[in-house]
Design a protein around this motif. Structure first.
Motif, PDB file in Angstrom:
ATOM      1  N   CYS A 220       0.855  -1.189   0.000  1.00 15.40           N
ATOM      2  CA  CYS A 220       0.000   0.000   0.000  1.00 15.40           C
ATOM      3  C   CYS A 220       0.888   1.235   0.000  1.00 15.40           C
ATOM      4  O   CYS A 220       2.036   1.184   0.452  1.00 15.40           O
TER       5      CYS A 220
ATOM      6  N   THR B 159       0.775   3.573   1.942  1.00 17.33           N
ATOM      7  CA  THR B 159       1.166   3.830   3.330  1.00 17.33           C
ATOM      8  C   THR B 159       2.469   3.102   3.676  1.00 17.33           C
ATOM      9  O   THR B 159       3.301   3.632   4.416  1.00 17.33           O
TER      10      THR B 159
ATOM     11  N   HIS C  28      -0.200  -4.238   6.306  1.00 17.56           N
ATOM     12  CA  HIS C  28      -1.447  -4.103   7.080  1.00 17.56           C
ATOM     13  C   HIS C  28      -2.670  -4.517   6.268  1.00 17.56           C
ATOM     14  O   HIS C  28      -3.788  -4.387   6.734  1.00 17.56           O
ATOM     15  N   GLU C  29      -2.460  -5.018   5.027  1.00 17.54           N
ATOM     16  CA  GLU C  29      -3.599  -5.441   4.193  1.00 17.54           C
ATOM     17  C   GLU C  29      -3.461  -6.931   3.960  1.00 17.54           C
ATOM     18  O   GLU C  29      -2.876  -7.337   2.964  1.00 17.54           O
TER      19      GLU C  29
ATOM     20  N   GLU D 281      -9.098  -4.712   3.646  1.00 16.16           N
ATOM     21  CA  GLU D 281      -8.708  -3.498   4.389  1.00 16.16           C
ATOM     22  C   GLU D 281      -8.805  -2.237   3.533  1.00 16.16           C
ATOM     23  O   GLU D 281      -9.493  -1.281   3.917  1.00 16.16           O
TER      24      GLU D 281
HETATM   25 ZN    ZN Z   1      -3.175   0.486   3.167  1.00 15.34          ZN
END
Ligand code: ZN
Ligand code: ZN
Length: 338
Positions: free
Chosen positions: A37, A39, A58-59, A143
């Motif tokens: 991502c 991020t 985090h995904e 997510e």
């Molecule tokens: Zn993300």
């Protein structure tokens, strides 16, 4: 277990790490797929508050291989998607239901170890049970889809509104589909890459515009007469944020969804906001939207298969970093089991 570790800003290694120790409220997942991502790129460059070293990611989705005694509803063998954002439950914001604004917010893959690893320890309450008919690769997009569902709520699209989506990366392509589902009359997508424009058209955009070689304003006015009722910025640049404000109709809504670097500044004319009665809104993460995201994917209402451009092994993380954000890449999945 093999894992990607960010050791300090701008540096990562692929290394061996011990499999994490279980607590009674935890689940141990064998990670199937973890998406790269924007991020992650910001975190890599040290632009977010992160305690290094950390396993990013985090995904992600995976299969439960161990379940703590206190975990209800989820057992060994279940497929789950992860909500990485962990809230305190007791601060001013949590107690008003604005859990995403939690003063003590922490996140798996940001300040706790995340999904770019063979195994990941996840608090049981952060896991969402998936139907086994839903491919785990698609579930890695629960997510980001949940973030977009919150964004669509924030955008308050009325049935019959014209919606302009700026940018057709993975987020813009999800927003295009959600704007359709929200009842837009015309979904217009502005995107310089031809491949991405084609994908946007396939996924439901009524009009696609090349903002480099076409007159974006002219085309938007031709399609809407008055400007877009809702503009969703999905690029994350100061310049496209300014463009978004300029292309909304009087009384329109501008959703600034793309994440810029923290220091970027846009120029706005306060008079414009007054005279055109604009609403400019933000959208931060995904409060209470994961279950809806799971349902949308499980029912095939949102199609994420065409968004997946690469499937790479943990060892190829450097390649993933180099590809991320380029026109050649949409959603890159890391497959730790491969
Ligand atoms: Zn993300
Ligand atoms: Zn809180």
């Amino acid at each position: 277990m093999k894992a990607v570790v960010f050791t300090e800003p701008g540096k990562f290694i692929v290394t061996d790490r011990p499999v994490p120790q279980m607590g009674p409220g935890d689940l141990l997942l064998k990670v199937d797929s973890c998406g790269v991502c924007g991020t992650d790129i910001h975190i890599f460059h040290g632009e977010h508050f992160v305690e290094f070293p950390v396993i990013p990611g985090h995904e992600y989705s995976g299969v439960v291989v161990e379940a703590g005694s206190e975990v209800k509803y989820i057992t060994i063998g279940d497929h789950v998607a992860v909500d990485p954002n962990i809230v305190c439950g007791v601060c001013h914001f949590c107690r008003r239901g604005q859990i995403h604004l939690c003063e003590k917010l922490t996140a798996l893959g940001v300040n706790m170890d995340g999904g770019f690893a063979e195994y990941s320890l996840v608090p049981g309450k952060q896991a969402y049970l998936l139907p086994k008919s839903l491919p785990l690769e698609h579930a890695a997009l629960v997510e980001p889809l949940a973030c977009c569902v919150h964004g669509i709520d924030q955008a308050e699209i009325g049935v019959g509104d014209d919606v302009l989506v700026i940018g057709a990366g993975p987020i813009g392509l999800i927003m295009t589909q959600l704007a359709r589902l929200a009842g837009a009359r015309r979904v217009i997508v502005s995107e310089p890459s031809e491949t991405r424009r084609e994908l946007a058209a396939e996924l439901g955009a009524d009009i696609v515009i090349d903002p480099i070689n076409q007159d974006l304003r002219g085309e938007v006015l031709k399609a809407t007469e008055v400007g877009a009722g809702v503009v969703i910025e999905c690029v994350g640049k100061a310049s496209t944020a300014e463009q978004a404000i300029g292309l909304a109709k009087r009384g329109g809504m501008i959703l600034l969804f793309g994440v810029t670097s923290p220091g970027e500044e846009s120029r706005i004319k306060p008079y414009d906001v007054f005279f055109r009665e604009l609403t400019i809104r933000g959208s931060f993460i995904n409060p209470f939207t994961h279950a809806r995201a799971v349902n949308l994917l499980a029912e095939g209402k949102v199609n994420v298969e065409p968004l997946i451009s690469h499937r790479l092994r943990l060892e190829d993380f450097g390649k993933a970093l180099a590809l991320a954000g380029t026109p050649a890449a949409a959603k890159i999945l890391i497959k730790p089991g491969d």
